[in-house]
Design a protein around this motif. Sequence first.
Motif, PDB file in Angstrom:
ATOM      1  N   ALA A   1       4.987  11.735 -11.678  1.00 38.43           N
ATOM      2  CA  ALA A   1       5.261  12.098 -10.282  1.00 38.43           C
ATOM      3  C   ALA A   1       6.760  12.051 -10.004  1.00 38.43           C
ATOM      4  CB  ALA A   1       4.499  11.161  -9.344  1.00 38.43           C
ATOM      5  N   ASP A   2       7.467  13.088 -10.442  1.00 37.33           N
ATOM      6  CA  ASP A   2       8.929  13.035 -10.316  1.00 37.33           C
ATOM      7  C   ASP A   2       9.432  13.360  -8.911  1.00 37.33           C
ATOM      8  OD1 ASP A   2       8.489  15.749 -10.395  1.00 37.33           O
ATOM      9  OD2 ASP A   2       9.328  16.038 -12.403  1.00 37.33           O
ATOM     10  N   LYS A   3       8.532  13.656  -7.994  1.00 40.61           N
ATOM     11  CA  LYS A   3       8.946  13.825  -6.602  1.00 40.61           C
ATOM     12  C   LYS A   3       8.989  12.480  -5.874  1.00 40.61           C
ATOM     13  CE  LYS A   3       7.201  18.493  -5.786  1.00 40.61           C
ATOM     14  NZ  LYS A   3       8.449  18.979  -5.172  1.00 40.61           N
ATOM     15  N   LEU A   4       8.548  11.442  -6.553  1.00 43.23           N
ATOM     16  CA  LEU A   4       8.406  10.131  -5.913  1.00 43.23           C
ATOM     17  C   LEU A   4       9.602   9.228  -6.242  1.00 43.23           C
ATOM     18  CD1 LEU A   4       6.477   8.222  -4.320  1.00 43.23           C
ATOM     19  CD2 LEU A   4       5.494   7.560  -6.520  1.00 43.23           C
ATOM     20  N   VAL A   5      10.176   8.630  -5.198  1.00 42.96           N
ATOM     21  CA  VAL A   5      11.261   7.669  -5.387  1.00 42.96           C
ATOM     22  C   VAL A   5      10.884   6.365  -4.693  1.00 42.96           C
ATOM     23  CG1 VAL A   5      13.703   7.163  -4.971  1.00 42.96           C
ATOM     24  CG2 VAL A   5      12.992   9.519  -5.446  1.00 42.96           C
ATOM     25  N   ALA A   6      10.847   5.289  -5.448  1.00 39.71           N
ATOM     26  CA  ALA A   6      10.644   3.962  -4.852  1.00 39.71           C
ATOM     27  C   ALA A   6      12.016   3.327  -4.679  1.00 39.71           C
ATOM     28  CB  ALA A   6       9.777   3.105  -5.768  1.00 39.71           C
ATOM     29  N   ILE A   7      12.229   2.715  -3.533  1.00 38.20           N
ATOM     30  CA  ILE A   7      13.492   2.002  -3.318  1.00 38.20           C
ATOM     31  C   ILE A   7      13.136   0.554  -2.990  1.00 38.20           C
ATOM     32  CG2 ILE A   7      15.618   1.889  -1.966  1.00 38.20           C
ATOM     33  CD1 ILE A   7      15.095   4.874  -1.233  1.00 38.20           C
ATOM     34  N   VAL A   8      13.543  -0.351  -3.847  1.00 40.50           N
ATOM     35  CA  VAL A   8      13.253  -1.768  -3.591  1.00 40.50           C
ATOM     36  C   VAL A   8      14.453  -2.384  -2.874  1.00 40.50           C
ATOM     37  CG1 VAL A   8      12.652  -4.001  -4.571  1.00 40.50           C
ATOM     38  CG2 VAL A   8      11.842  -1.898  -5.679  1.00 40.50           C
ATOM     39  N   ASP A   9      14.205  -2.888  -1.696  1.00 40.46           N
ATOM     40  CA  ASP A   9      15.238  -3.586  -0.926  1.00 40.46           C
ATOM     41  C   ASP A   9      15.309  -5.015  -1.466  1.00 40.46           C
ATOM     42  OD1 ASP A   9      16.996  -4.534   0.925  1.00 40.46           O
ATOM     43  OD2 ASP A   9      15.646  -4.384   2.648  1.00 40.46           O
ATOM     44  N   TYR A  10      16.179  -5.189  -2.472  1.00 39.33           N
ATOM     45  CA  TYR A  10      16.222  -6.465  -3.211  1.00 39.33           C
ATOM     46  C   TYR A  10      17.174  -7.421  -2.486  1.00 39.33           C
ATOM     47  CZ  TYR A  10      15.718  -9.206  -7.556  1.00 39.33           C
ATOM     48  OH  TYR A  10      15.408 -10.154  -8.494  1.00 39.33           O
TER      49      TYR A  10
ATOM     50  N   GLY B   1      -0.263  -6.846  -6.210  1.00 37.60           N
ATOM     51  CA  GLY B   1      -0.716  -6.175  -7.426  1.00 37.60           C
ATOM     52  C   GLY B   1      -0.838  -4.668  -7.296  1.00 37.60           C
ATOM     53  N   GLN B   2      -1.188  -4.195  -6.107  1.00 36.87           N
ATOM     54  CA  GLN B   2      -1.401  -2.745  -5.939  1.00 36.87           C
ATOM     55  C   GLN B   2      -0.124  -1.953  -6.229  1.00 36.87           C
ATOM     56  OE1 GLN B   2      -2.922  -1.479  -2.114  1.00 36.87           O
ATOM     57  NE2 GLN B   2      -2.723   0.686  -2.666  1.00 36.87           N
ATOM     58  N   VAL B   3       1.036  -2.564  -5.977  1.00 32.54           N
ATOM     59  CA  VAL B   3       2.307  -1.879  -6.246  1.00 32.54           C
ATOM     60  C   VAL B   3       2.381  -1.500  -7.726  1.00 32.54           C
ATOM     61  CG1 VAL B   3       4.819  -2.166  -6.328  1.00 32.54           C
ATOM     62  CG2 VAL B   3       3.525  -3.050  -4.368  1.00 32.54           C
ATOM     63  N   TRP B   4       1.909  -2.395  -8.584  1.00 32.40           N
ATOM     64  CA  TRP B   4       2.005  -2.150 -10.027  1.00 32.40           C
ATOM     65  C   TRP B   4       0.900  -1.219 -10.498  1.00 32.40           C
ATOM     66  CZ3 TRP B   4       6.663  -3.037 -11.436  1.00 32.40           C
ATOM     67  CH2 TRP B   4       7.426  -3.933 -10.684  1.00 32.40           C
ATOM     68  N   GLU B   5      -0.213  -1.192  -9.788  1.00 37.26           N
ATOM     69  CA  GLU B   5      -1.214  -0.153 -10.058  1.00 37.26           C
ATOM     70  C   GLU B   5      -0.590   1.215  -9.776  1.00 37.26           C
ATOM     71  OE1 GLU B   5      -5.272  -2.591  -8.653  1.00 37.26           O
ATOM     72  OE2 GLU B   5      -4.830  -0.646  -7.778  1.00 37.26           O
ATOM     73  N   ALA B   6       0.061   1.302  -8.616  1.00 38.13           N
ATOM     74  CA  ALA B   6       0.677   2.575  -8.221  1.00 38.13           C
ATOM     75  C   ALA B   6       1.811   2.938  -9.171  1.00 38.13           C
ATOM     76  CB  ALA B   6       1.198   2.484  -6.783  1.00 38.13           C
ATOM     77  N   ALA B   7       2.595   1.938  -9.579  1.00 41.01           N
ATOM     78  CA  ALA B   7       3.719   2.194 -10.487  1.00 41.01           C
ATOM     79  C   ALA B   7       3.198   2.773 -11.803  1.00 41.01           C
ATOM     80  CB  ALA B   7       4.507   0.908 -10.740  1.00 41.01           C
ATOM     81  N   THR B   8       2.119   2.191 -12.306  1.00 41.68           N
ATOM     82  CA  THR B   8       1.553   2.681 -13.562  1.00 41.68           C
ATOM     83  C   THR B   8       1.040   4.099 -13.414  1.00 41.68           C
ATOM     84  OG1 THR B   8       0.837   0.412 -14.001  1.00 41.68           O
ATOM     85  CG2 THR B   8      -0.075   2.122 -15.418  1.00 41.68           C
TER      86      THR B   8
ATOM     87  N   GLN C   1       0.790  -1.232   0.000  1.00 36.30           N
ATOM     88  CA  GLN C   1       0.000   0.000   0.000  1.00 36.30           C
ATOM     89  C   GLN C   1       0.824   1.285   0.000  1.00 36.30           C
ATOM     90  OE1 GLN C   1      -3.444   0.068   2.528  1.00 36.30           O
ATOM     91  NE2 GLN C   1      -3.477  -2.142   2.747  1.00 36.30           N
ATOM     92  N   GLY C   2       2.103   1.202   0.381  1.00 29.29           N
ATOM     93  CA  GLY C   2       2.884   2.426   0.612  1.00 29.29           C
ATOM     94  C   GLY C   2       3.123   3.273  -0.621  1.00 29.29           C
ATOM     95  N   LEU C   3       3.279   2.626  -1.784  1.00 33.03           N
ATOM     96  CA  LEU C   3       3.608   3.404  -2.978  1.00 33.03           C
ATOM     97  C   LEU C   3       2.437   4.290  -3.393  1.00 33.03           C
ATOM     98  CD1 LEU C   3       6.008   3.887  -4.834  1.00 33.03           C
ATOM     99  CD2 LEU C   3       5.113   2.123  -6.372  1.00 33.03           C
ATOM    100  N   SER C   4       1.212   3.793  -3.226  1.00 30.20           N
ATOM    101  CA  SER C   4       0.039   4.620  -3.544  1.00 30.20           C
ATOM    102  C   SER C   4      -0.012   5.827  -2.609  1.00 30.20           C
ATOM    103  CB  SER C   4      -1.253   3.812  -3.389  1.00 30.20           C
ATOM    104  OG  SER C   4      -1.251   2.682  -4.217  1.00 30.20           O
TER     105      SER C   4
END
Lengths: 273, 326
Positions: free
Chosen positions: A170-179, A156-163, A123-126
Amino acid sequence: MAKSIAELQGIARRVRRDIVEMITTARSGHPGGSLSAVEILVELYCNHMRIDPANPKWDDRDRFILSKGHAAPVLYSVMAERGYADAPQEKLGTLRRFGSVFQGHPDMRFIPSLEASTGSLGQGLSLGLGMALGARLDGRPSRIYVMLGDGEIQEGQVWEAATSAAFLKADKLVAIVDYNQIQLDGFVKDIMDVAPLADKWRAFGWHTLEIDGHDFAAIEEALADAAATKGKPTCLVAHTVKDKGVSFMENNSKYHGMPPTQDERALALQELN
Amino acid sequence: MPVKTRFEPRLGAATREAFGRALVELGRENKDIVVIDADISKSTMTTYFAKEFPDRFFSCGITESNMIGVGAGLAMAGKIPFVSSFSAFAVDIFPVNNGFEQMRVCAAYGRSNLKVVGTHSGISIGEDGPSQMSVEEIALACSLTGFVVMAPADETATKALVRAAAEYDGPVFLRTGRPKAPVVYAPGQRFEIGKSIEVAAGSDVTIIANGLLVAQSMLAADALEDEGISVRVIDMHTVKPLDREAIARAAADTGAIVVAEEHLIDGGLGVRVAQVVVETNPCVMEFVGIHDRYAESGQPDELLEKYHLLSTDIADAARKALARKR
């Protein structure tokens, strides 16, 4: 004032010790995903983000959302390190106990300086996208950082938000994936592989960088690159090691959601000295 | 005894239409009002807002879960976001298109100032059939801690309650419908969150309703008055928090209560009113609503008749309650 890499590494060592102590004292919690995210959170909170711990609700602040809320100990330790009054260093040992502000997952009711109550994955990315849009409407300099787990992005919601973030520029937004390659049941590649990760984010319209998530210089450079990128959000695919810093716990899915024993605690603290 | 004026139903705007118009008015007054929609702005009527305030309108595509989260994030950034979709997609636990978990964590638990407006509620949407009909969302929304939950009866009520939602600091769910709604209120009627409105005075039996069934209840009351039965009708436009005082008073004064709603009888207005009745002045009660089944395609009137949501059904329930009372 910018901190040297040596200073940041010193903070990271203290934070790792906090995490091991907090989780072993609580006898429950998620060490693996906390230890893998240490450098990224230390860089954000102690060097990069535009924040003022004495004025946590400053309108023009940057915001951080720990979407993988189970890694709460690393966030608590870093906030305490920065001196947030509602995340007191001397209370870190009360993690997960009745009456503690350090709840099992981040809870704004107990620590108002947190930017979001998280724990329900995906939910966080949304939320971060909404904050980024709000900051843009108001013409604020704020930037929004959202840390996601590699297992979490199976949601799935992560990819809704990504799209929608790419669509809304939204260039103020940075996602960081802890891979860190491990989720509760085992290796991500065995549970439901998310590779090729960077290709996916690029295909979704994000400016995407792959970095060593334990290398302060690399993290710093990537964050600066993200800030200079206009018209699209940025994703940092941070290659990390689960339980980084404690040799016998590293890359072992057993420690995703299990605390080390008291004996292991002593060994771990020795390694982190 | 004063002569009662009979209720002459006249169709006004649909409550979704009133919602769309109210948003534009609010948008002109307050630049913090923002709107998010999921590809159905021409149906939820947020398209009016989108046309006038394109910078404050965000199209999230068909991502209801994401949309709720984005709305909560905007609220956390100081905005007053209205997110809207069909009730069925915005709230209900649909396998894919659901916003309930996001409403729970981001809006209720996260205490954000989010306004969720469900349109196309109930079975009166008609031809589209059960996958688009929401008959569960009042129960779901009421289960979210701290949420205000409302179901306005007509155009005037919707405009006033959308405004009240914007002024209220906290999460709100507001239920609107697709068809043109009978006019219940004169323009200028005042509304307050949590304060019901007695639309007809009476002493033998009370009908408590909301949404589309307020007008049906008023028609039922007229039919019962013809039989010499004095009927009180209460519009319980706010389901949460309930107007406990009005319910307790109706139970004490009339000793018989019928609750009518275009919703499943499980977990809706009826059971919530019953809880207050047993806690205050226990009395006989009857419930008009949908009984544990899904509806079908058809004209709204055909469906309301088949699923027993018409004034005749409400009057029958009132007679039954009166028989049990005696």
